[in-house]
Design a protein around this motif. Structure first.
Motif, PDB file in Angstrom:
ATOM      1  N   PRO A 457       0.825  -1.210   0.000  1.00 20.62           N
ATOM      2  CA  PRO A 457       0.000   0.000   0.000  1.00 20.62           C
ATOM      3  C   PRO A 457       0.862   1.265   0.000  1.00 20.62           C
ATOM      4  O   PRO A 457       1.894   1.332   0.673  1.00 20.62           O
ATOM      5  CB  PRO A 457      -0.800  -0.122   1.303  1.00 20.62           C
ATOM      6  N   LEU A 458       0.417   2.266  -0.732  1.00 19.25           N
ATOM      7  CA  LEU A 458       1.200   3.479  -0.919  1.00 19.25           C
ATOM      8  C   LEU A 458       1.522   4.173   0.397  1.00 19.25           C
ATOM      9  O   LEU A 458       2.629   4.669   0.594  1.00 19.25           O
ATOM     10  CB  LEU A 458       0.440   4.454  -1.834  1.00 19.25           C
ATOM     11  N   ASP A 459       0.560   4.218   1.322  1.00 19.38           N
ATOM     12  CA  ASP A 459       0.732   5.047   2.510  1.00 19.38           C
ATOM     13  C   ASP A 459       1.597   4.417   3.591  1.00 19.38           C
ATOM     14  O   ASP A 459       1.841   5.044   4.621  1.00 19.38           O
ATOM     15  CB  ASP A 459      -0.633   5.418   3.100  1.00 19.38           C
ATOM     16  N   VAL A 460       2.032   3.174   3.417  1.00 20.13           N
ATOM     17  CA  VAL A 460       2.951   2.592   4.392  1.00 20.13           C
ATOM     18  C   VAL A 460       4.220   3.441   4.453  1.00 20.13           C
ATOM     19  O   VAL A 460       4.816   3.767   3.430  1.00 20.13           O
ATOM     20  CB  VAL A 460       3.298   1.141   4.012  1.00 20.13           C
ATOM     21  N   ALA A 461       4.633   3.819   5.657  1.00 17.94           N
ATOM     22  CA  ALA A 461       5.817   4.668   5.833  1.00 17.94           C
ATOM     23  C   ALA A 461       7.059   3.797   5.865  1.00 17.94           C
ATOM     24  O   ALA A 461       7.737   3.670   6.879  1.00 17.94           O
ATOM     25  CB  ALA A 461       5.703   5.496   7.120  1.00 17.94           C
ATOM     26  N   GLY A 462       7.371   3.145   4.734  1.00 19.58           N
ATOM     27  CA  GLY A 462       8.462   2.184   4.692  1.00 19.58           C
ATOM     28  C   GLY A 462       9.647   2.600   3.859  1.00 19.58           C
ATOM     29  O   GLY A 462      10.560   1.801   3.637  1.00 19.58           O
ATOM     30  N   ASN A 463       9.674   3.849   3.390  1.00 20.75           N
ATOM     31  CA  ASN A 463      10.723   4.281   2.472  1.00 20.75           C
ATOM     32  C   ASN A 463      11.961   4.739   3.244  1.00 20.75           C
ATOM     33  O   ASN A 463      12.321   5.927   3.234  1.00 20.75           O
ATOM     34  CB  ASN A 463      10.200   5.406   1.578  1.00 20.75           C
ATOM     35  N   ALA A 464      12.600   3.814   3.941  1.00 21.17           N
ATOM     36  CA  ALA A 464      13.776   4.140   4.751  1.00 21.17           C
ATOM     37  C   ALA A 464      14.711   2.940   4.802  1.00 21.17           C
ATOM     38  O   ALA A 464      14.276   1.799   4.643  1.00 21.17           O
ATOM     39  CB  ALA A 464      13.359   4.537   6.169  1.00 21.17           C
ATOM     40  N   VAL A 465      15.982   3.202   5.020  1.00 27.93           N
ATOM     41  CA  VAL A 465      16.975   2.137   5.169  1.00 27.93           C
ATOM     42  C   VAL A 465      17.973   2.553   6.246  1.00 27.93           C
ATOM     43  O   VAL A 465      18.119   3.734   6.578  1.00 27.93           O
ATOM     44  CB  VAL A 465      17.745   1.845   3.856  1.00 27.93           C
ATOM     45  N   VAL A 466      18.666   1.555   6.783  1.00 27.03           N
ATOM     46  CA  VAL A 466      19.835   1.775   7.619  1.00 27.03           C
ATOM     47  C   VAL A 466      21.052   1.356   6.818  1.00 27.03           C
ATOM     48  O   VAL A 466      21.050   0.297   6.164  1.00 27.03           O
ATOM     49  CB  VAL A 466      19.742   0.982   8.935  1.00 27.03           C
ATOM     50  N   LEU A 467      22.091   2.187   6.835  1.00 26.30           N
ATOM     51  CA  LEU A 467      23.328   1.912   6.112  1.00 26.30           C
ATOM     52  C   LEU A 467      24.445   1.683   7.110  1.00 26.30           C
ATOM     53  O   LEU A 467      24.552   2.383   8.123  1.00 26.30           O
ATOM     54  CB  LEU A 467      23.697   3.085   5.201  1.00 26.30           C
TER      55      LEU A 467
END
Length: 549
Positions: A457-467
């Motif tokens: 789903p578009l609204d999931v706030a998942g656009n993040a990563v740990v580097l």
């Protein structure tokens, strides 16, 4: 204790929890026959105790949420939340709790309060509320989401019961930091009416007699357990990309899948392993060796360039070369290998660019087997570049984002919960906007590590990563099952399922992201790739230790 950040807000959580637990002790020691005091045993919290208190923004109002222990109730477990509006609505309307909704899921209707989930980060499981035949969660009372009454409201949410040896769970409460180690206890499920509402003060009678009559208390509503048709748990997957993306590993308790970029293993159009392949194959051997014995499936894939029959043959020869090499790195009697070539038939992403074709040239190594030991991911290499439009900030800094419609201030901290790295991102409305629908769009969406045929789903706030060096870790996620047009499944992340929740000027909302286990002292947290002005990277975030460590 709750695992918290080194911030005043989380220190307050710890104080609230400590006070709640202290209130449940058995009082003064009972004297022994010889007159000496005998220590009493702390019985732990009771169902009516509040073990944590947080404040979240809702409908332009600050709402205090009191969290009770999770109470076992047969095949279910019930989480009780008390909600109190701390201020009046700026429009004078009733306060509605919208942030407890999720995004527009397909397999799971994510209606309120589906965004409130229980998480077992020791066993890597997530619990969703029980739903009825109408696809709405079965909760009590029915009008809990209206919290403008001075006495507030309460909601009882049922979940599948955890295993008997589970004594605590984390609570994912949207808008607040992840609450770690909320007690799981036996006892009576609390009433749907808060004690202070049951004992309301009498209201003045407007009649001439001047007598007082009690204000009517809300009628208690019982949870209709018999109306629950589905209450599900899902195993969590962790995904990491190492060696600058050449090796991508996705793990769950039951399975490990490693995608090896063919370009790091083989020269163009060849099936002989290059010297550079040794480090990548060593990582694969380490992942396989973490698991109990089982058959290892190795499948080769190509892009769409060239003849289909030739690509199938090339992919098979490459798969066999990897199988032969791995047989020398792990015990082949415990981990027998099978090799197969599928050519261009199963692209991971669309073959519409050279970058995507490179992703499709790969060898997949899969073992279905339970975890025995764990190997840390590699943390060597340099951080990848960040786009010119994005902002890079040090730990402890605040990033200011000025959009066309709204202004924001964001900050981040990191901590460890049962080995997992948890990043708490705060987003503060730095303008005077009230009721505006604009949100920080960079948080919304999902990373592409699931590939073609998957959907989120578009609204999931998942656009993040740990580097960490050249390694990239994605938020923990889970599939709710396949969809007709998405055979690879619908995927949700262990982050806020509603990245479009309202934040008015002056309000602050917290987004927690749960990442795989990693034993490091600092991490870099990144939202987006730096190509947008609302994307950012925080470097060298200190990872606070788990309170249980």
């Amino acid at each position: 204790m709750l695992a918290g950040r080194r911030t005043p807000a989380c220190a307050a959580l710890a104080v609230v929890l400590a006070l709640a637990l202290a209130a449940c002790t058995g009082g003064d020691p009972v004297p022994a026959p010889d007159g000496s005091p005998t220590p009493t045993v702390d019985p732990g919290p009771s169902p009516e105790d509040v073990v944590a208190t947080v404040v979240i923004p809702e409908s332009g109002v600050e709402v205090e949420v009191g969290v009770h222990p999770v109470v076992r109730a047969g095949e279910y477990a019930v989480l009780t939340l008390d909600l109190t509006a701390l201020t009046e609505s700026p429009t004078g309307d009733r306060v509605h709790v919208y942030g407890f909704d999720g995004a527009l899921g397909q397999n799971l209707p994510l209606r309120r309060p589906s965004n409130v989930r229980l998480v077992d980060l020791e066993r890597d499981l997530i619990y969703h509320p029980g739903v009825g035949a109408d696809d709405w969660p079965v909760v009590a009372p029915s009008d809990w989401h209206h919290v403008s009454d001075p006495g507030g409201s309460r909601v009882l949410i049922p979940y599948p019961a955890p295993a008997p040896d589970v004594t605590s769970l984390s609570v994912f409460l949207p808008g607040a930091p992840l609450l770690a180690d909320v007690p799981v206890i036996d006892g009576e499920v609390p009433s749907s009416v808060r004690p202070e509402q049951q004992a309301q003060e009498p209201a003045a009678d407007p009649s001439a007699s001047g007598t007082a009559t009690p204000s009517p208390a809300p009628e208690p509503q019982s949870l209709a357990f018999d109306e629950i048709v589905e209450a599900r748990t899902f195993p969590l997957d962790s995904t990491s990309a190492e060696l600058a993306g050449a090796v991508t590993t996705t793990e769950s308790v039951e399975r490990v899948d490693v995608q090896l970029g063919a370009d790091v293993l083989f020269d163009f159009d060849q099936a002989t392993l290059t010297p550079a392949a040794s480090e990548a194959l060593g990582l694969v051997a380490a992942r396989v060796s973490e698991r109990e014995a089982g058959t290892v499936s190795i499948v080769g894939h190509t892009d769409d360039q060239g003849d289909d029959a030739y690509n199938r043959d090339l992919s098979l020869r490459r798969a066999q070369a990897v199988a032969d090499a791995l047989s020398g790195l792990v015990d082949p009697s415990s981990y027998p290998m099978t090799a197969e070539g599928r050519g261009e038939a199963e692209p991971f992403v669309a073959n519409d660019s050279e970058e995507n074709r490179a992703r499709n040239r790969r060898v997949a190594v899969t073992l279905t087997s339970t975890v025995v030991t764990r190997t840390d991911i590699t943390t060597t290499g340099e951080l990848p570049p960040f786009g010119e439009k994005g902002q890079v900030a040090d730990a402890g800094s605040v990033v200011s984002i000025a959009g066309n419609m709204r202004s924001w201030e964001v900050a981040a901290t990191a901590r460890r919960v049962h080995g997992h790295v948890v990043v708490d991102l705060t987003v503060h409305g730095a303008d005077d906007a009230v009721g505006a629908g604009w949100v920080l769009g960079a948080l919304r969406g999902f990373n592409t590590h699931r590939g073609k045929g998957s959907w989120t789903p578009l609204d999931v706030a998942g656009n993040a990563v740990v580097l960490q060096g050249a390694s990239r870790l994605f938020p923990m996620d889970y599939t709710t099952g396949p969809l007709p047009n998405y055979p690879a499944g619908e995927w949700l992340s262990v982050s806020d399922l509603n990245g479009a929740s309202r934040i008015d000027g002056g309000q602050t909302r917290t987004y927690s992201y749960v990442f795989p286990r990693m034993d490091v002292g600092t991490v870099t947290f990144q939202v987006g790739n730096g190509l947008g002005a609302d994307e950012f990277r925080f470097v060298d975030l200190a990872v606070a230790p788990d309170d249980a460590d």
